[in-house]
Design an enzyme around this catalytic site. Structure first.
Site, PDB file in Angstrom:
ATOM      1  N   PHE A   1      -9.836   1.344   2.182  1.00  0.00           N
ATOM      2  CA  PHE A   1      -9.218   0.172   2.995  1.00  0.00           C
ATOM      3  C   PHE A   1      -9.908  -1.021   3.314  1.00  0.00           C
ATOM      4  O   PHE A   1      -9.584  -2.366   2.865  1.00  0.00           O
ATOM      5  CB  PHE A   1      -8.386   0.474   4.030  1.00  0.00           C
ATOM      6  CG  PHE A   1      -7.129   1.405   3.754  1.00  0.00           C
ATOM      7  CD1 PHE A   1      -6.499   1.459   2.448  1.00  0.00           C
ATOM      8  CD2 PHE A   1      -6.544   1.745   4.855  1.00  0.00           C
ATOM      9  CE1 PHE A   1      -5.440   1.932   2.229  1.00  0.00           C
ATOM     10  CE2 PHE A   1      -5.172   2.554   4.580  1.00  0.00           C
ATOM     11  CZ  PHE A   1      -4.758   2.627   3.262  1.00  0.00           C
ATOM     12  N   ARG A   2     -11.140  -0.773   3.830  1.00  0.00           N
ATOM     13  CA  ARG A   2     -11.814  -1.928   4.207  1.00  0.00           C
ATOM     14  C   ARG A   2     -13.169  -2.227   3.838  1.00  0.00           C
ATOM     15  O   ARG A   2     -13.946  -3.140   4.555  1.00  0.00           O
ATOM     16  CB  ARG A   2     -11.765  -1.714   5.682  1.00  0.00           C
ATOM     17  CG  ARG A   2     -10.857  -1.469   6.621  1.00  0.00           C
ATOM     18  CD  ARG A   2     -10.845  -1.428   7.994  1.00  0.00           C
ATOM     19  NE  ARG A   2      -9.575  -1.256   8.710  1.00  0.00           N
ATOM     20  CZ  ARG A   2      -8.854  -0.176   8.862  1.00  0.00           C
ATOM     21  NH1 ARG A   2      -9.281   0.792   8.221  1.00  0.00           N
ATOM     22  NH2 ARG A   2      -7.601  -0.274   9.164  1.00  0.00           N
TER      23      ARG A   2
ATOM     24  N   ASP B   1      -5.696  12.398   0.613  1.00  0.00           N
ATOM     25  CA  ASP B   1      -5.881  12.800  -0.912  1.00  0.00           C
ATOM     26  C   ASP B   1      -5.991  14.238  -0.932  1.00  0.00           C
ATOM     27  O   ASP B   1      -5.742  14.670  -2.094  1.00  0.00           O
ATOM     28  CB  ASP B   1      -7.270  12.010  -1.658  1.00  0.00           C
ATOM     29  CG  ASP B   1      -8.469  12.265  -0.720  1.00  0.00           C
ATOM     30  OD1 ASP B   1      -8.728  13.233  -0.285  1.00  0.00           O
ATOM     31  OD2 ASP B   1      -9.382  11.063  -0.631  1.00  0.00           O
TER      32      ASP B   1
ATOM     33  N   HIS C   1      -4.217  12.167   8.939  1.00  0.00           N
ATOM     34  CA  HIS C   1      -3.198  11.291   8.837  1.00  0.00           C
ATOM     35  C   HIS C   1      -2.280  11.846   7.789  1.00  0.00           C
ATOM     36  O   HIS C   1      -1.713  10.960   7.143  1.00  0.00           O
ATOM     37  CB  HIS C   1      -3.864   9.989   8.405  1.00  0.00           C
ATOM     38  CG  HIS C   1      -4.556   9.357   9.383  1.00  0.00           C
ATOM     39  ND1 HIS C   1      -5.779   8.442   9.193  1.00  0.00           N
ATOM     40  CD2 HIS C   1      -4.628   9.544  10.687  1.00  0.00           C
ATOM     41  CE1 HIS C   1      -6.222   7.963  10.468  1.00  0.00           C
ATOM     42  NE2 HIS C   1      -5.353   8.534  11.360  1.00  0.00           N
TER      43      HIS C   1
ATOM     44  N   ALA D   1     -11.911   7.115   4.449  1.00  0.00           N
ATOM     45  CA  ALA D   1     -11.958   6.661   2.825  1.00  0.00           C
ATOM     46  C   ALA D   1     -12.746   6.504   1.898  1.00  0.00           C
ATOM     47  O   ALA D   1     -12.935   6.704   0.813  1.00  0.00           O
ATOM     48  CB  ALA D   1     -11.083   5.338   2.812  1.00  0.00           C
TER      49      ALA D   1
ATOM     50  N   SER E   1     -16.392   6.206   6.926  1.00  0.00           N
ATOM     51  CA  SER E   1     -15.290   5.696   7.778  1.00  0.00           C
ATOM     52  C   SER E   1     -15.833   4.556   8.387  1.00  0.00           C
ATOM     53  O   SER E   1     -17.083   4.287   8.916  1.00  0.00           O
ATOM     54  CB  SER E   1     -14.803   6.605   9.050  1.00  0.00           C
ATOM     55  OG  SER E   1     -13.883   6.167   9.762  1.00  0.00           O
ATOM     56  N   SER E   2     -15.014   3.582   8.453  1.00  0.00           N
ATOM     57  CA  SER E   2     -15.414   2.054   9.180  1.00  0.00           C
ATOM     58  C   SER E   2     -15.167   2.427  10.718  1.00  0.00           C
ATOM     59  O   SER E   2     -15.640   1.578  11.349  1.00  0.00           O
ATOM     60  CB  SER E   2     -14.260   0.975   8.949  1.00  0.00           C
ATOM     61  OG  SER E   2     -12.939   1.288   9.036  1.00  0.00           O
TER      62      SER E   2
HETATM   63  P1  NAD Z   1     -11.972   2.550   5.833  1.00  0.00           P
HETATM   64  O1  NAD Z   1     -11.368   1.875   4.453  1.00  0.00           O
HETATM   65  O2  NAD Z   1     -11.443   1.416   6.929  1.00  0.00           O
HETATM   66  O3  NAD Z   1     -13.625   2.327   5.692  1.00  0.00           O
HETATM   67  C1  NAD Z   1     -14.339   3.043   4.672  1.00  0.00           C
HETATM   68  C2  NAD Z   1     -15.679   2.804   4.751  1.00  0.00           C
HETATM   69  O4  NAD Z   1     -16.423   3.457   3.848  1.00  0.00           O
HETATM   70  C3  NAD Z   1     -16.207   1.397   4.594  1.00  0.00           C
HETATM   71  O5  NAD Z   1     -16.924   0.847   5.793  1.00  0.00           O
HETATM   72  C4  NAD Z   1     -17.330   1.501   3.557  1.00  0.00           C
HETATM   73  O6  NAD Z   1     -18.301   0.706   3.714  1.00  0.00           O
HETATM   74  C5  NAD Z   1     -17.451   2.747   3.348  1.00  0.00           C
HETATM   75  N1  NAD Z   1     -17.755   3.400   1.973  1.00  0.00           N
HETATM   76  C6  NAD Z   1     -17.132   3.202   0.971  1.00  0.00           C
HETATM   77  N2  NAD Z   1     -17.761   3.816  -0.108  1.00  0.00           N
HETATM   78  C7  NAD Z   1     -18.971   4.327   0.399  1.00  0.00           C
HETATM   79  C8  NAD Z   1     -19.721   5.261  -0.165  1.00  0.00           C
HETATM   80  N3  NAD Z   1     -19.781   5.711  -1.587  1.00  0.00           N
HETATM   81  N4  NAD Z   1     -20.784   5.899   0.603  1.00  0.00           N
HETATM   82  C9  NAD Z   1     -20.845   5.334   1.949  1.00  0.00           C
HETATM   83  N5  NAD Z   1     -20.014   4.528   2.562  1.00  0.00           N
HETATM   84  C10 NAD Z   1     -18.850   4.121   2.008  1.00  0.00           C
HETATM   85  O7  NAD Z   1     -11.453   3.943   5.880  1.00  0.00           O
HETATM   86  P2  NAD Z   1     -11.173   4.885   7.076  1.00  0.00           P
HETATM   87  O8  NAD Z   1     -12.254   4.576   8.170  1.00  0.00           O
HETATM   88  O9  NAD Z   1     -11.339   6.135   6.534  1.00  0.00           O
HETATM   89  O10 NAD Z   1      -9.913   4.195   7.709  1.00  0.00           O
HETATM   90  C11 NAD Z   1      -8.878   3.878   6.891  1.00  0.00           C
HETATM   91  C12 NAD Z   1      -7.617   4.750   6.812  1.00  0.00           C
HETATM   92  O11 NAD Z   1      -7.342   4.602   5.157  1.00  0.00           O
HETATM   93  C13 NAD Z   1      -7.521   5.940   7.079  1.00  0.00           C
HETATM   94  O12 NAD Z   1      -6.686   6.224   8.110  1.00  0.00           O
HETATM   95  C14 NAD Z   1      -6.830   6.655   5.726  1.00  0.00           C
HETATM   96  O13 NAD Z   1      -5.880   7.265   5.989  1.00  0.00           O
HETATM   97  C15 NAD Z   1      -6.637   5.660   4.754  1.00  0.00           C
HETATM   98  N6  NAD Z   1      -6.936   5.765   3.631  1.00  0.00           N
HETATM   99  C16 NAD Z   1      -7.211   7.113   2.881  1.00  0.00           C
HETATM  100  C17 NAD Z   1      -7.597   7.130   1.642  1.00  0.00           C
HETATM  101  C18 NAD Z   1      -7.863   8.324   0.847  1.00  0.00           C
HETATM  102  O14 NAD Z   1      -7.223   9.359   1.365  1.00  0.00           O
HETATM  103  N7  NAD Z   1      -8.730   8.484   0.040  1.00  0.00           N
HETATM  104  C19 NAD Z   1      -7.885   5.863   0.888  1.00  0.00           C
HETATM  105  C20 NAD Z   1      -7.727   4.728   1.237  1.00  0.00           C
HETATM  106  C21 NAD Z   1      -7.309   4.745   2.766  1.00  0.00           C
END
Ligand code: NAD
Length: 236
Positions: free
Chosen positions: A29-30, A99, A114, A18, A181-182
Site C-alpha cells: 500500500f505505502r 494473501d 486482517h 505487505a 511493514s510500514s
Molecule cells: P505497507 O504498504 O504500509 O508497507 C509496506 C512496507 O514494506 C513499505 O514500507 C515498503 O518500504 C516495504 N517493502 C516493500 N517491499 C519490500 C521488500 N521486498 N523488502 C523489504 N521491504 C519492503 O504495508 P503494511 O504495513 O502491511 O500495512 C498495510 C495494510 O495493507 C495491511 O493491513 C494489509 O492488510 C494490507 N495489504 C496487504 C497486502 C497483502 O496481503 N499482500 C497487500 C497490500 C496491502
C-alpha cells in the site's frame, strides 16, 4: 547477528506486512514508488463507508486485488519461514497480509490479523464462498445478501481472538522480527511495541523508514526480504 539471535531465542515471532509479498508481484500500500495508495484513496475504497456508499468502486478495487492475488504465488522467503517454523527456529507468524501466502508456503500457526482475501462472505447470513466469485461477477448470496471480501476494512475492528492471541505472543516473545511493514496501521503496530516493552529484541527489515525504527535493536533498510532471508538461511 540475526542468525545467532534466532538460534538463541526461545520464542521468536515473525510479524509480516505487505512488503513481505511484493517479491511475489503483489503491490503493497505505502511504498513510495509502487504502493497502491499512491494512486488511490484507502478511505474511498477499502472502508466500510465505500462498501455502503461507493459500492461500484469498492467492488472494482477488490476484483482487481483478488484477480492479482490469484495470479501470484508465495516466494522463496515464505518457504524459508515455513522451514524455520518446522525446525523450531520461529514459533509464531503474525501477519497483516490478506494473501494467505504463509499457509500456501507450508506455514502453520499463522495469525491473520486482517482476515483473508481468499474468501468472500455474505454480509447478511455470513455464508462463506471462494473469492473467485468476485472475479466471476457474482456478488450476491443465495439469501440475497451482499458478498463482501473477508478482510478487515477501514472502520472495522480486528477479529478479537486473533488480536488476543497476537498480544499473548507479544508478551511471550524474546525476539520479534518485522518483515515488510510500514508499521503505520493501528492497532497492529502496537504489537511490536508491546513485545519490546516486554523485553524482546526488535528487528525491523523494511525498505523504508518506520515510526518504530528508534526502538529497533537491528534495523535493515537496504535489503529485499527474500534475499535477506536466503542469506540468513545459509548461515543457519
Ligand atoms: P505497507 O504498504 O504500509 O508497507 C509496506 C512496507 O514494506 C513499505 O514500507 C515498503 O518500504 C516495504 N517493502 C516493500 N517491499 C519490500 C521488500 N521486498 N523488502 C523489504 N521491504 C519492503 O504495508 P503494511 O504495513 O502491511 O500495512 C498495510 C495494510 O495493507 C495491511 O493491513 C494489509 O492488510 C494490507 N495489504 C496487504 C497486502 C497483502 O496481503 N499482500 C497487500 C497490500 C496491502
Amino acid at each position: 547477528m540475526l542468525e545467532r539471535w534466532l538460534k538463541e531465542s526461545s520464542y521468536t515471532v515473525v510479524f509480516t506486512g505487505a512488503g513481505m509479498s511484493t517479491e511475489s508481484g503483489l503491490p503493497d500500500f505505502r511504498s513510495t514508488k509502487s504502493g497502491l495508495w499512491r494512486t488511490k484513496n484507502p478511505q474511498q475504497l477499502a472502508s466500510t463507508y465505500a462498501m455502503q456508499h461507493n459500492r461500484d468502486e469498492f467492488i472494482a478495487f477488490y476484483q482487481y486485488r483478488i484477480r492479482t492475488l490469484l495470479e501470484c504465488q508465495p516466494h522463496i522467503g515464505h518457504t524459508i519461514l515455513a522451514n524455520w517454523q518446522t525446525r523450531g527456529l520461529i514459533h509464531q507468524i503474525i501477519t497483516q497480509n490478506v494473501d494467505s501466502f504463509h499457509q500456501q508456503a507450508g506455514s502453520t500457526n499463522v495469525i491473520e490479523l486482517h482476515g483473508t482475501l481468499r474468501t468472500v462472505h455474505c454480509s447478511r447470513c455470513r455464508q462463506t464462498y471462494d473469492a473467485k466469485r468476485y472475479v466471476e461477477e457474482q456478488f450476491t448470496c443465495t439469501c440475497g445478501g451482499f458478498l463482501r471480501p473477508s478482510v478487515v476494512l477501514f472502520g472495522e475492528s480486528l477479529p478479537y481472538d486473533a488480536f488476543e492471541q497476537a498480544w499473548t505472543a507479544a508478551e511471550r516473545a524474546d525476539l520479534w522480527i518485522v518483515l515488510g511493514s510500514s508499521l503505520q496501521v493501528s492497532p497492529a503496530n502496537e504489537l511490536p511495541v508491546a513485545a519490546k516493552r516486554g523485553g524482546a529484541k526488535l528487528v525491523i527489515v523494511n525498505m523504508e523508514p518506520t515510526p518504530l525504527d528508534d526502538w529497533a535493536d537491528l534495523l535493515i533498510h537496504d535489503r529485499k526480504i527474500g534475499e535477506m532471508l536466503q542469506e540468513i538461511d545459509e548461515l543457519l
